[in-house]
Write a protein that holds these residues in place. Structure first.
Motif, PDB file in Angstrom:
ATOM      1  N   ALA A   1       7.115 -54.791  31.193  1.00 47.16           N
ATOM      2  CA  ALA A   1       6.197 -54.143  32.208  1.00 47.16           C
ATOM      3  C   ALA A   1       7.057 -54.460  33.485  1.00 47.16           C
ATOM      4  CB  ALA A   1       4.798 -54.688  32.137  1.00 47.16           C
TER       5      ALA A   1
ATOM      6  N   VAL B   1      -1.785 -53.838  35.027  1.00 51.32           N
ATOM      7  CA  VAL B   1      -0.701 -52.980  35.752  1.00 51.32           C
ATOM      8  C   VAL B   1      -1.369 -52.657  36.909  1.00 51.32           C
ATOM      9  CG1 VAL B   1       0.694 -51.001  36.012  1.00 51.32           C
ATOM     10  CG2 VAL B   1       0.414 -52.252  33.976  1.00 51.32           C
TER      11      VAL B   1
ATOM     12  N   LEU C   1       6.607 -47.212  31.419  1.00 46.88           N
ATOM     13  CA  LEU C   1       6.586 -48.242  30.463  1.00 46.88           C
ATOM     14  C   LEU C   1       5.827 -47.515  29.210  1.00 46.88           C
ATOM     15  CD1 LEU C   1       6.420 -51.203  28.876  1.00 46.88           C
ATOM     16  CD2 LEU C   1       4.073 -51.403  29.902  1.00 46.88           C
TER      17      LEU C   1
END
Length: 416
Positions: free
Chosen positions: A20, A175, A233
């Motif tokens: 990530a 995220v 991602l």
């Protein structure tokens, strides 16, 4: 970290977080014990994933059931993976090996990958556990039955909400929003259609937009399409190898066919993704082959069956429950199993000793772990015909214990 493994090896729980941050993402804080943003960045630097000049995304390929031992022995059938393996071996970096969690099984390991936290924190401690909705304080004389177990892959039948049960946030959920736009980047998961909204997906891999692609050969195109739309991602799951290993053994021609399909798919993935895209390939566990001569049936050994009222886990990492979860009885059962199995077991311990194998054990995991845990050595398995189906008992390919063949997985990095 598996008992007896090299503590310097990268861990599976680091992989998704490192990928990530390599894609330019940042992670919000998680609970204590989960991978932090700083830890993810250190792993990315160590693995050569922190070069910001590529400007491309990252694909994490999770190959279910591909241990490094198996890949090395069968590398002749996988020219693309062989080249990645050779590059990693020559580079002197942290690859080509990483270590998965214990038990070395899919429900535990995929959740470890997805959350950056071990099974002792997530509570995903095996293929199956005694169903917590039914209670663990079973009376003496209770006959073990598979109907009392909850499968942590399928979550079928009476089951708790997997999101509430496994409440450690996933890397996908953590995220953070782009500081310039204020919008949260979309991450994508590519895999079989049936995984959308499944119990295991909700427990361990929630937070990504699922793109259902049933044929392995079609998944590289789906991953590349997501990247070209600006997705930073992508997680790509490959389960065909694990299915072949369970059904036929990893030394079978069928397993080799699936390895060759995987290798071709990785060549196609590199061909299709945008230039500069990083591909990180790893696995949840390896596998060992067993046979009838290496199967120990609980019911055939009075010393093993005594005081056991439930059997969960898997044949390589068995979880036993005793009447009323009594600690004294658990210690006695552990002693009998240790004496009976001898060198056929790598480790036998009580629930209070589980941290020796699983690492830190939180309240949720402690509440569902068996009173006695048994990790098998070599290629031995423990089965119980009152709990396991004939097909499950006869399965040639198995995993779950802490041998190198089960716990050491590939960590291979390539760039388009």
């Amino acid at each position: 970290m598996s008992a007896g493994t090299d503590p310097s090896l990268p861990e599976l729980r680091q992989v998704l977080g490192a990928a990530a941050v390599s894609a330019g993402l940042s992670l919000a804080d998680g609970p204590q014990g989960a991978l932090t943003d700083a830890q993810a960045r250190r792993a990315a630097r160590a693995w050569g994933l922190d070069d910001p000049t590529t400007g491309a995304g990252t694909v994490v390929v999770l190959v279910d059931g591909l241990g490094l031992v198996q890949l090395r022995e069968r590398r002749g059938h996988a020219p693309r993976l062989r080249s990645w393996l050779s590059q990693a071996e020559a580079a002197g970096g942290p690859g080509p090996a990483a270590v998965t969690c214990l038990p070395s099984t899919t429900a535990a390991a995929l959740t470890t990958l997805g959350t950056g936290a071990g099974p002792g924190l997530t509570g995903m401690v095996g293929y199956s556990v005694l169903n917590p909705l039914l209670g663990r304080d079973l009376p003496a004389g209770t006959v073990p039955s598979g109907e009392r177990n909850l499968c942590l892959i399928t979550w079928e039948g009476q089951a708790p909400d997997p999101r509430a049960w496994q409440d450690v946030p996933t890397i996908f959920e953590r995220v953070e929003a782009d500081p310039a736009s204020g919008t949260r980047p979309t991450v994508v998961s590519v895999g079989p259609s049936r995984f959308a909204g499944s119990g295991l997906t909700q427990a361990g891999l929630r937070g990504a937009t699922h793109v259902g692609v049933d044929r392995l050969e079609d998944r590289p195109a789906a991953a590349a399409q997501a990247l070209r739309r600006g997705t930073p991602l992508v997680y790509l799951y490959v389960g065909e190898l694990d299915h072949a290993g369970h059904a036929h053994g990893w030394r079978s021609a069928t397993w080799l066919e699936q390895l060759e399909r995987l290798d071709a798919a990785m060549t196609e993935l590199l061909r299709r993704v945008p230039g500069g895209t990083r591909v990180v390939l790893t696995a949840d566990h390896g596998m060992v082959d067993t046979d009838e001569s290496l199967r120990i049936e609980v019911t055939a050994h009075p010393s093993l069956a005594r005081d056991v009222v439930a059997v969960a886990g898997e044949p390589r990492f068995t979880q036993l429950h005793v009447p009323g979860s009594d600690p004294d009885t658990a210690r006695q059962v552990a002693d009998r199993w240790r004496a009976e199995l001898g060198e056929r077991a790598l480790w036998v311990g009580t629930r209070d000793q589980a941290h020796e194998m699983l690492g830190p054990v939180g309240p949720r995991a402690h509440g569902v772990l068996g009173d006695v845990l048994v990790a098998m050595a070599g290629r031995w398995v423990v089965v119980d015909p009152r709990v396991h189906s004939p097909g499950a008992m006869a399965m040639p390919g198995v995993h779950g214990s802490s041998t190198e063949a089960e716990t050491i997985v590939p960590l291979l990095v390539a760039q388009a």
